[in-house]
Design a protein around this motif. Structure first.
Motif, PDB file in Angstrom:
ATOM      1  N   ASP A   1      13.358   7.356  -3.639  1.00 30.38           N
ATOM      2  CA  ASP A   1      12.104   7.447  -3.172  1.00 30.38           C
ATOM      3  C   ASP A   1      11.234   6.062  -3.325  1.00 30.38           C
ATOM      4  O   ASP A   1      10.011   5.992  -2.791  1.00 30.38           O
ATOM      5  CB  ASP A   1      11.199   8.567  -3.875  1.00 30.38           C
ATOM      6  N   MET A   2      11.809   5.068  -3.954  1.00 27.75           N
ATOM      7  CA  MET A   2      11.311   3.738  -4.130  1.00 27.75           C
ATOM      8  C   MET A   2      11.568   2.777  -2.896  1.00 27.75           C
ATOM      9  O   MET A   2      12.120   1.690  -2.972  1.00 27.75           O
ATOM     10  CB  MET A   2      11.623   3.155  -5.516  1.00 27.75           C
ATOM     11  N   VAL A   3      10.914   3.352  -1.738  1.00 30.84           N
ATOM     12  CA  VAL A   3      11.087   2.501  -0.452  1.00 30.84           C
ATOM     13  C   VAL A   3       9.964   1.904   0.242  1.00 30.84           C
ATOM     14  O   VAL A   3       8.754   2.534  -0.197  1.00 30.84           O
ATOM     15  CB  VAL A   3      12.045   3.202   0.542  1.00 30.84           C
ATOM     16  N   GLY A   4      10.020   0.812   0.712  1.00 26.85           N
ATOM     17  CA  GLY A   4       8.667   0.305   1.275  1.00 26.85           C
ATOM     18  C   GLY A   4       8.036  -0.388   0.263  1.00 26.85           C
ATOM     19  O   GLY A   4       8.616  -0.700  -1.162  1.00 26.85           O
ATOM     20  N   GLU A   5       6.795  -0.638   0.636  1.00 29.70           N
ATOM     21  CA  GLU A   5       5.816  -1.436  -0.275  1.00 29.70           C
ATOM     22  C   GLU A   5       5.380  -0.509  -1.267  1.00 29.70           C
ATOM     23  O   GLU A   5       4.618   0.405  -1.024  1.00 29.70           O
ATOM     24  CB  GLU A   5       4.863  -2.252   0.313  1.00 29.70           C
ATOM     25  N   PRO A   6       5.072  -0.800  -2.596  1.00 23.89           N
ATOM     26  CA  PRO A   6       4.375  -0.049  -3.608  1.00 23.89           C
ATOM     27  C   PRO A   6       3.136  -0.203  -3.542  1.00 23.89           C
ATOM     28  O   PRO A   6       2.605  -1.133  -2.735  1.00 23.89           O
ATOM     29  CB  PRO A   6       4.985  -0.885  -4.909  1.00 23.89           C
ATOM     30  N   GLU A   7       2.118   0.536  -3.987  1.00 20.91           N
ATOM     31  CA  GLU A   7       0.660   0.534  -3.773  1.00 20.91           C
ATOM     32  C   GLU A   7       0.185  -0.474  -5.023  1.00 20.91           C
ATOM     33  O   GLU A   7       0.941  -0.432  -6.087  1.00 20.91           O
ATOM     34  CB  GLU A   7       0.000   1.875  -4.087  1.00 20.91           C
ATOM     35  N   THR A   8      -0.662  -1.300  -4.771  1.00 19.48           N
ATOM     36  CA  THR A   8      -1.443  -2.239  -5.696  1.00 19.48           C
ATOM     37  C   THR A   8      -2.819  -1.998  -5.687  1.00 19.48           C
ATOM     38  O   THR A   8      -3.549  -1.628  -4.693  1.00 19.48           O
ATOM     39  CB  THR A   8      -0.721  -3.584  -5.420  1.00 19.48           C
ATOM     40  N   LEU A   9      -3.584  -2.595  -6.726  1.00 24.42           N
ATOM     41  CA  LEU A   9      -4.762  -2.633  -6.724  1.00 24.42           C
ATOM     42  C   LEU A   9      -5.439  -3.382  -5.648  1.00 24.42           C
ATOM     43  O   LEU A   9      -4.920  -4.595  -5.287  1.00 24.42           O
ATOM     44  CB  LEU A   9      -5.537  -2.880  -8.050  1.00 24.42           C
ATOM     45  N   SER A  10      -6.303  -3.144  -4.890  1.00 27.02           N
ATOM     46  CA  SER A  10      -7.113  -3.800  -3.915  1.00 27.02           C
ATOM     47  C   SER A  10      -8.111  -5.261  -4.780  1.00 27.02           C
ATOM     48  O   SER A  10      -8.129  -5.197  -5.891  1.00 27.02           O
ATOM     49  CB  SER A  10      -8.360  -3.070  -3.410  1.00 27.02           C
TER      50      SER A  10
ATOM     51  N   TRP B   1       3.227   3.422 -14.652  1.00 26.77           N
ATOM     52  CA  TRP B   1       3.192   4.291 -13.322  1.00 26.77           C
ATOM     53  C   TRP B   1       2.899   3.285 -12.242  1.00 26.77           C
ATOM     54  O   TRP B   1       2.212   2.575 -12.176  1.00 26.77           O
ATOM     55  CB  TRP B   1       2.162   5.223 -13.728  1.00 26.77           C
ATOM     56  N   VAL B   2       3.815   3.399 -11.481  1.00 27.83           N
ATOM     57  CA  VAL B   2       3.703   2.807  -9.916  1.00 27.83           C
ATOM     58  C   VAL B   2       3.553   3.945  -8.880  1.00 27.83           C
ATOM     59  O   VAL B   2       4.095   5.016  -9.092  1.00 27.83           O
ATOM     60  CB  VAL B   2       4.464   1.572  -9.722  1.00 27.83           C
ATOM     61  N   ARG B   3       3.097   3.498  -7.772  1.00 28.01           N
ATOM     62  CA  ARG B   3       3.082   4.491  -6.483  1.00 28.01           C
ATOM     63  C   ARG B   3       3.629   3.860  -5.393  1.00 28.01           C
ATOM     64  O   ARG B   3       3.596   2.937  -4.980  1.00 28.01           O
ATOM     65  CB  ARG B   3       1.425   4.910  -6.364  1.00 28.01           C
TER      66      ARG B   3
ATOM     67  N   ALA C   1       3.222  -5.360  -8.472  1.00 27.68           N
ATOM     68  CA  ALA C   1       2.033  -4.591  -8.191  1.00 27.68           C
ATOM     69  C   ALA C   1       0.906  -4.855  -9.513  1.00 27.68           C
ATOM     70  O   ALA C   1       1.455  -4.977 -10.231  1.00 27.68           O
ATOM     71  CB  ALA C   1       1.939  -3.173  -7.790  1.00 27.68           C
ATOM     72  N   TRP C   2      -0.542  -4.822  -8.849  1.00 24.72           N
ATOM     73  CA  TRP C   2      -1.347  -4.731 -10.066  1.00 24.72           C
ATOM     74  C   TRP C   2      -1.562  -3.360 -10.122  1.00 24.72           C
ATOM     75  O   TRP C   2      -1.741  -2.406  -9.265  1.00 24.72           O
ATOM     76  CB  TRP C   2      -2.408  -5.222  -9.697  1.00 24.72           C
ATOM     77  N   VAL C   3      -1.579  -2.761 -11.725  1.00 24.36           N
ATOM     78  CA  VAL C   3      -1.801  -1.209 -11.834  1.00 24.36           C
ATOM     79  C   VAL C   3      -3.158  -1.246 -12.701  1.00 24.36           C
ATOM     80  O   VAL C   3      -3.373  -2.302 -13.382  1.00 24.36           O
ATOM     81  CB  VAL C   3      -0.629  -0.545 -12.254  1.00 24.36           C
ATOM     82  N   TRP C   4      -3.771  -0.303 -13.081  1.00 27.79           N
ATOM     83  CA  TRP C   4      -4.710  -0.020 -13.947  1.00 27.79           C
ATOM     84  C   TRP C   4      -4.197  -0.286 -15.231  1.00 27.79           C
ATOM     85  O   TRP C   4      -2.650   0.389 -15.921  1.00 27.79           O
ATOM     86  CB  TRP C   4      -5.568   1.111 -14.093  1.00 27.79           C
ATOM     87  N   LEU C   5      -4.844  -0.623 -16.464  1.00 29.50           N
ATOM     88  CA  LEU C   5      -4.355  -0.829 -17.636  1.00 29.50           C
ATOM     89  C   LEU C   5      -3.781   0.206 -18.312  1.00 29.50           C
ATOM     90  O   LEU C   5      -2.748   0.303 -19.017  1.00 29.50           O
ATOM     91  CB  LEU C   5      -5.459  -1.389 -18.603  1.00 29.50           C
TER      92      LEU C   5
END
Length: 88
Positions: free
Chosen positions: A5-14, A37-39, A73-77
């Motif tokens: 399921d980890m295909v494509g680009e992960p979501e990152t903070l704007s 946790w990454v999305r 990716a950037w994720v929330w703390l």
């Protein structure tokens, strides 16, 4: 977590969320192991990561996806746990 399921680009903070023009960024010359946790397409997955950098509110992490590609990716703390992991 299913690595397929980890295909494509992960979501990152704007850019707006990070506000790097006003936030101090600290870079770690020796990235530490953690869990985060990454999305992917809105689907949350907890993965083994390396912590690369951080601000007061966010952390930049790196990991290897199911295709053995490095991703960042950037994720929330609060999405990151200071829990070292062991490679098998």
């Amino acid at each position: 977590m299913n690595l397929r399921d980890m295909v494509g680009e992960p979501e990152t903070l704007s850019v707006f969320e990070l506000d790097l023009d006003n936030e101090l960024v600290t870079y770690d010359p020796k990235p530490k192991k953690a869990r985060a946790w990454v999305r992917y397409a809105g689907r949350p997955m907890k993965v083994n990561v390396y912590v690369l950098a951080w601000t007061a509110n966010a952390i930049r992490v790196r990991w290897v996806n199911g295709e053995q590609t490095r991703q960042e990716a950037w994720v929330w703390l609060p999405a990151v746990e200071n829990t070292p992991w062991v490679e098998i």
